[in-house]
Design a protein around this motif. Sequence first.
Motif, PDB file in Angstrom:
ATOM      1  N   VAL A  96     -50.338-112.511  54.295  1.00 49.76           N
ATOM      2  CA  VAL A  96     -50.199-112.336  52.852  1.00 49.76           C
ATOM      3  C   VAL A  96     -51.477-111.683  52.332  1.00 49.76           C
ATOM      4  O   VAL A  96     -52.581-112.082  52.716  1.00 49.76           O
ATOM      5  N   SER A  97     -51.348-110.687  51.454  1.00 50.04           N
ATOM      6  CA  SER A  97     -52.494-110.081  50.782  1.00 50.04           C
ATOM      7  C   SER A  97     -52.403-110.362  49.296  1.00 50.04           C
ATOM      8  O   SER A  97     -51.380-110.081  48.671  1.00 50.04           O
ATOM      9  N   VAL A  98     -53.466-110.923  48.749  1.00 47.41           N
ATOM     10  CA  VAL A  98     -53.559-111.174  47.314  1.00 47.41           C
ATOM     11  C   VAL A  98     -54.535-110.140  46.759  1.00 47.41           C
ATOM     12  O   VAL A  98     -55.724-110.173  47.072  1.00 47.41           O
ATOM     13  N   LYS A  99     -54.014-109.221  45.941  1.00 39.79           N
ATOM     14  CA  LYS A  99     -54.838-108.149  45.366  1.00 39.79           C
ATOM     15  C   LYS A  99     -55.040-108.436  43.893  1.00 39.79           C
ATOM     16  O   LYS A  99     -54.079-108.673  43.163  1.00 39.79           O
ATOM     17  N   VAL A 135     -47.800-117.232  48.391  1.00 37.18           N
ATOM     18  CA  VAL A 135     -48.949-117.739  47.641  1.00 37.18           C
ATOM     19  C   VAL A 135     -48.625-117.644  46.156  1.00 37.18           C
ATOM     20  O   VAL A 135     -48.093-116.639  45.691  1.00 37.18           O
ATOM     21  N   THR A 136     -48.934-118.693  45.407  1.00 33.82           N
ATOM     22  CA  THR A 136     -48.669-118.672  43.973  1.00 33.82           C
ATOM     23  C   THR A 136     -49.533-117.623  43.285  1.00 33.82           C
ATOM     24  O   THR A 136     -50.584-117.223  43.788  1.00 33.82           O
ATOM     25  N   ASN A 137     -49.099-117.195  42.123  1.00 31.52           N
ATOM     26  CA  ASN A 137     -49.789-116.169  41.353  1.00 31.52           C
ATOM     27  C   ASN A 137     -51.203-116.635  41.003  1.00 31.52           C
ATOM     28  O   ASN A 137     -51.388-117.718  40.452  1.00 31.52           O
ATOM     29  N   PHE A 172     -52.539-118.278  34.247  1.00 28.31           N
ATOM     30  CA  PHE A 172     -51.795-117.599  33.190  1.00 28.31           C
ATOM     31  C   PHE A 172     -50.294-117.887  33.306  1.00 28.31           C
ATOM     32  O   PHE A 172     -49.544-117.611  32.402  1.00 28.31           O
ATOM     33  N   HIS A 173     -49.858-118.411  34.457  1.00 25.11           N
ATOM     34  CA  HIS A 173     -48.447-118.683  34.703  1.00 25.11           C
ATOM     35  C   HIS A 173     -48.284-120.156  35.038  1.00 25.11           C
ATOM     36  O   HIS A 173     -49.118-120.756  35.686  1.00 25.11           O
ATOM     37  N   SER A 177     -49.702-123.665  41.661  1.00 28.03           N
ATOM     38  CA  SER A 177     -49.985-124.972  42.245  1.00 28.03           C
ATOM     39  C   SER A 177     -51.131-124.887  43.237  1.00 28.03           C
ATOM     40  O   SER A 177     -51.393-125.823  43.957  1.00 28.03           O
ATOM     41  N   GLY A 178     -51.822-123.779  43.273  1.00 31.44           N
ATOM     42  CA  GLY A 178     -52.933-123.630  44.197  1.00 31.44           C
ATOM     43  C   GLY A 178     -53.921-122.600  43.702  1.00 31.44           C
ATOM     44  O   GLY A 178     -53.553-121.678  42.975  1.00 31.44           O
ATOM     45  N   SER A 179     -55.161-122.756  44.064  1.00 29.38           N
ATOM     46  CA  SER A 179     -56.211-121.831  43.664  1.00 29.38           C
ATOM     47  C   SER A 179     -56.861-121.231  44.895  1.00 29.38           C
ATOM     48  O   SER A 179     -57.111-121.924  45.883  1.00 29.38           O
ATOM     49  N   LEU A 180     -57.155-119.951  44.830  1.00 27.64           N
ATOM     50  CA  LEU A 180     -57.810-119.233  45.909  1.00 27.64           C
ATOM     51  C   LEU A 180     -59.316-119.410  45.768  1.00 27.64           C
ATOM     52  O   LEU A 180     -59.868-119.222  44.690  1.00 27.64           O
ATOM     53  N   LEU A 181     -59.983-119.783  46.844  1.00 27.65           N
ATOM     54  CA  LEU A 181     -61.429-119.975  46.861  1.00 27.65           C
ATOM     55  C   LEU A 181     -62.049-118.939  47.779  1.00 27.65           C
ATOM     56  O   LEU A 181     -61.693-118.851  48.948  1.00 27.65           O
TER      57      LEU A 181
END
Length: 193
Positions: A96-99, A135-137, A172-173, A177-181
């Motif tokens: 998964v890529s979070v950009k 992954v959640t937004n 914002f949404h 349910s999760g935060s990227l560190l």
Amino acid sequence: MKNALLILAFVLLSLQAYCQSKNSLSLVCAVASDNVFDIGIGGPGYSTEGGQMYGLNYTRNITKVFSIETGLEYSVNNLLWDYEDAYNPHFIPQKVSVKMLSVPIYANFTFLKYLFANAGITADFETSHQSDEIVTNQSGIGLELGIGGKYNFNRMTVFINPLIQMHAIVAFHNENSGSLLDQGVKFGIGYRF
């Protein structure tokens, strides 16, 4: 003619005063390892695949030891969804890529001439999120904390800044349910004007 020369003189004097205001523009890049903290029991598991960040930051010195920094940063955070599901023995790990595009606001404190600490908030906007993504937004308000070193020569500045950054603390949404560190190191070169 006399008025035009007077206006030109005022413009040149104001430019001179602006140049002495200790502004700087910096090109920054960072490498990081990523983790996702999920809230709840039984959530999916992730492992890090690393990440990169690139940006352009503006710093305004308020005093000799205190400055405010903002800018525009783009990051790509790579994760591997490696959750093992007992009910699905044929589970295949997925990359998964979070950009994200981020607008930071940092307070910088300089001490011992070459060292600084920074802390602040970031407004993060995920640019590639799809509704069916694993992954959640991560769009939301995040925090950053770091300590680093810098060296000035003439009008140039180079710096290194180990940091910890947590995204989407305030999402914002509603589905978050999760935060990227991010835990990484930021490098930069700047021009003071």
